[in-house]
Design a protein around this motif. Structure first.
Motif, PDB file in Angstrom:
ATOM      1  N   ARG A 153       0.890  -1.127   0.136  1.00  0.00           N
ATOM      2  CA  ARG A 153       0.094   0.239  -0.011  1.00  0.00           C
ATOM      3  C   ARG A 153       0.856   1.367   0.035  1.00  0.00           C
ATOM      4  N   GLY A 154       1.878   1.104   0.527  1.00  0.00           N
ATOM      5  CA  GLY A 154       2.918   2.388   0.840  1.00  0.00           C
ATOM      6  C   GLY A 154       3.412   2.489  -0.681  1.00  0.00           C
ATOM      7  N   PHE A 155       3.592   1.505  -1.564  1.00  0.00           N
ATOM      8  CA  PHE A 155       4.338   1.779  -2.862  1.00  0.00           C
ATOM      9  C   PHE A 155       3.119   2.110  -3.734  1.00  0.00           C
ATOM     10  N   SER A 156       1.697   2.553  -3.243  1.00  0.00           N
ATOM     11  CA  SER A 156       0.509   2.617  -3.941  1.00  0.00           C
ATOM     12  C   SER A 156       0.416   1.796  -5.166  1.00  0.00           C
ATOM     13  N   ALA A 157       0.430   0.440  -4.771  1.00  0.00           N
ATOM     14  CA  ALA A 157       0.260  -0.523  -5.693  1.00  0.00           C
ATOM     15  C   ALA A 157      -1.193  -0.681  -5.928  1.00  0.00           C
TER      16      ALA A 157
ATOM     17  N   LEU B 141      -0.544   5.225   6.147  1.00  0.00           N
ATOM     18  CA  LEU B 141      -1.352   3.975   5.948  1.00  0.00           C
ATOM     19  C   LEU B 141      -2.460   4.204   6.984  1.00  0.00           C
ATOM     20  N   ALA B 157      -5.768   5.593   1.020  1.00  0.00           N
ATOM     21  CA  ALA B 157      -5.456   4.987  -0.310  1.00  0.00           C
ATOM     22  C   ALA B 157      -3.768   4.579  -0.223  1.00  0.00           C
ATOM     23  N   GLY B 158      -2.843   5.499  -0.051  1.00  0.00           N
ATOM     24  CA  GLY B 158      -1.510   5.163  -0.110  1.00  0.00           C
ATOM     25  C   GLY B 158      -0.850   6.647   0.365  1.00  0.00           C
ATOM     26  N   HIS B 159       0.618   6.264   0.493  1.00  0.00           N
ATOM     27  CA  HIS B 159       1.212   7.532   1.112  1.00  0.00           C
ATOM     28  C   HIS B 159       1.523   8.207  -0.121  1.00  0.00           C
ATOM     29  N   PHE B 165       9.073   4.462   3.951  1.00  0.00           N
ATOM     30  CA  PHE B 165       9.103   4.028   5.413  1.00  0.00           C
ATOM     31  C   PHE B 165       9.443   2.729   5.508  1.00  0.00           C
ATOM     32  N   VAL B 188       5.632  -1.113  -9.358  1.00  0.00           N
ATOM     33  CA  VAL B 188       4.132  -1.082  -9.260  1.00  0.00           C
ATOM     34  C   VAL B 188       3.591   0.408  -8.811  1.00  0.00           C
ATOM     35  N   GLY B 189       2.647   0.644  -8.741  1.00  0.00           N
ATOM     36  CA  GLY B 189       1.964   2.124  -8.643  1.00  0.00           C
ATOM     37  C   GLY B 189       2.094   2.760  -9.765  1.00  0.00           C
ATOM     38  N   ARG B 235      12.709   5.014  -3.903  1.00  0.00           N
ATOM     39  CA  ARG B 235      11.974   5.884  -4.721  1.00  0.00           C
ATOM     40  C   ARG B 235      12.347   7.196  -4.648  1.00  0.00           C
TER      41      ARG B 235
END
Lengths: 238, 340
Positions: A153-157, B141, B157-159, B165, B188-189, B235
């Motif tokens: 989720r942190g990677f906004s996958a 989160l 939804a996402g950071h 982190f 991803v993302g 990233r």
């Protein structure tokens, strides 16, 4: 250990066969030597296809494998549905609980209901293979550690990316265990269905057992090599 | 200390981020474009270029360990005067407002803190002081506990992309090698065009290229933590949050990991926030140490750690004094873990 493992397994099989040969007069089954003689004396093409042991064997095997594949696929999709959708979970859970406990005796009914020759065996095998796979899928997908999901989720996958990159690999060990169980069930179901159609012979049984062992070994090997890094305590499948 | 550019051309002078939780909303605004335009050409990495740049940067930055004096000189041009606030000259880039709101509506206004650019800020506090909740909130989160309960309790939804982190639990995926684990956040993302050398450049800078093809299970815990940290960095975030990195390590491994953190900080010059219970390790790495109280979400004090860097190997004189002061601050909190 890994180098000597197959050799020791072979030695175990030989010892078991020797014991069987020695104890053959005490049990109902014919001795291995008699089985081998019978196998050697099988006529190349039997005149009656209904009692041809080789044809029966191939029929049993093909229906078991076909049923396993179909049941596994449907079971995986079913498990996915049960995990992903709360509505599907509520709707389908009673059905999953009920037929999973179906006894093998229904084979007779299914055989009586369906007329075509190898359909019922495959159907029964698929039916019985479906539930171990579905249950394993649910268990595997639910057991993904929540902080791994947090990382994704942190990677906004996206959900699909999370599924492919994390949840499927994380659930793979359990999924493989379910597939192994399903293979055993499917083979047993197909064999039972075959027995109802024609009287079994010891030679056929023997061959079936040998092929079962080989199939399991092949599945084991695949799983072990696919999942050798799936968890800290590897190899995962032993 | 010269600023070091990443070989792939990103700036290392961090974009400013302003984090203001409150009113049930939680935003990270990143005005990097206005304040710090990206420097350097866009990524045109080739293997040779990257490896050359890594080697030059490594020789600039981390001379041979048997020559600690030159290392100190290289790292420590801006060594603080004794007694001075080491981060005095730095601008606040991250304004934490009402972080306590993450812990519950009644905690609103509890923790307010400015994090300065390039600073290493540690927050120490006993179990239950809300460290992990704060980190999860800052990482996107979790949303602040809303005053109005109901459907909007679902997590964010996402950071924001400028926050990286590292959680307290081990989060490297065991079926991927170290290099594949670092590729993952780049793939991803919605990110598609990934230069694989970006990962190798980072691994090289942190001295992890040797283990790049190993699986996490083959690594000692300390190296695993370092790999997790580099995954948080891959990233190129402006703020790096670290939760309890010393858990499960013995004393010497803690010291070594603290040295690693100091080294990574010196190499990347990012803004770090570390949440821990280990006062000694916090003093080892931090520019400032914030002390949280046992009743969730109260900041007791912020202690400046004006000790020379690098603080590796032997404890610099004065470290015990700072540790002592922090221990006195949380003197009425017997649950705090002290390892000294």
């Amino acid at each position: 250990m890994s180098g000597r493992g197959p050799l020791l397994g072979l030695a175990g099989i030989v010892c078991g066969l020797a014991c069987w040969q020695g104890l053959a007069p005490l049990v109902m089954l014919p001795a291995p030597c008699a089985v081998v003689t019978a196998l050697a004396n099988v006529p190349p093409a039997s005149c009656d296809p209904g009692t041809d042991q080789m044809a029966l064997l191939s029929l049993t095997l093909s229906s078991a494998l076909g049923g396993w594949l179909i049941g596994g696929l449907v079971g995986f999709v079913l498990g996915l549905l049960l995990v992903e959708s709360r509505l599907a979970n509520r709707l389908l859970m009673p059905w999953v609980r009920m037929p999973a406990s179906l006894p093998g005796a229904v084979a007779a009914f299914i055989l009586a209901w369906y007329a075509w020759p190898d359909g019922p065996a495959a159907l029964l095998a698929a039916w019985l293979a479906l539930f171990p796979v579905a249950v394993a899928t649910v268990a595997g997908l639910r057991a993904v550690p929540p902080h791994w999901l947090d990382v994704m989720r942190g990677f906004s996958a996206s959900p699909l990316e999370t599924f492919l990159a994390l949840r499927l690999p994380a659930a793979a060990p359990q999924l493989f265990a379910g597939l192994r169980r399903a293979l055993a069930t499917a083979l047993a179901a197909a064999a039972a269905a075959g027995f109802l159609r024609a009287p079994p012979s010891a030679a056929g049984l023997f061959l079936l057992a040998a092929i079962c062992g080989l199939l399991h070994a092949a599945l084991d090997w695949t799983g072990r090599h696919l999942l050798r890094n799936a968890a800290p305590g590897r190899p995962l499948l032993r | 200390m010269p600023k070091i550019a990443y070989p792939w051309g990103h700036c290392v002078k961090w974009p400013a981020a302003i984090i203001v939780p409150g009113n049930g909303s939680f935003t990270v605004s990143d005005d990097s474009e206005t304040r710090h335009p990206r420097v350097g050409p866009p990524c045109t990495c080739r293997r040779e270029t990257v490896l050359n740049q890594i080697s030059t940067q490594l020789t600039d930055l981390a001379p041979a360990p048997e020559n600690p004096a030159s290392q100190i000189a290289a790292w420590d041009e801006e060594s603080p005067r004794p007694g001075a606030d080491p981060a005095e000259h730095l601008v606040p880039v991250i304004l934490l407002r009402d972080v306590g709101a993450l812990l519950g509506p009644d905690r609103a206004g509890a923790v307010t803190l400015d994090v300065r650019e390039d600073e290493f800020l540690c927050l120490v506090g006993p179990a239950g002081s809300g460290k992990t909740t704060m980190l999860r909130g800052l990482a996107g989160l979790e949303r602040p506990a809303p005053a109005a309960r109901g459907r909007n309790r679902r997590p964010a939804a996402g950071h924001a992309p400028s926050v990286g982190f590292m959680l307290a639990e081990s989060t490297l995926f065991p079926w991927l090698t170290v290099r594949q684990n670092l590729w993952l956040p780049l793939r991803v993302g919605g990110r598609r065009k990934v230069d694989p050398w970006q990962v190798d450049a980072l691994l090289g800078m942190l001295g992890l290229l040797e283990v790049a093809n190993l699986f996490p299970a083959d690594l000692p815990v300390r190296t695993r933590r370092l790999v997790e940290l580099s995954r948080a960095l891959v990233r190129d975030p402006s703020l790096v949050l670290i939760d309890e990195p010393f858990r499960g390590l013995d004393f010497s491994a803690r010291r070594a990991l603290a040295d690693d953190l100091e080294r990574v900080r010196a190499i990347t010059r990012k803004t770090f926030m570390l949440f821990t219970r280990d006062i000694t390790a916090a003093v080892h790495v931090a520019d400032r140490v914030g002390v949280l109280s046992a009743d969730a979400g109260r900041l007791l004090d912020v202690v400046n750690v004006a000790l020379p860097r690098p603080r590796r190997a032997a404890s610099p004189p004065g470290q015990a004094g700072v540790v002592q002061r922090i221990m006195e601050l949380c003197g009425d909190q017997p649950r705090i873990a002290v390892t000294c």
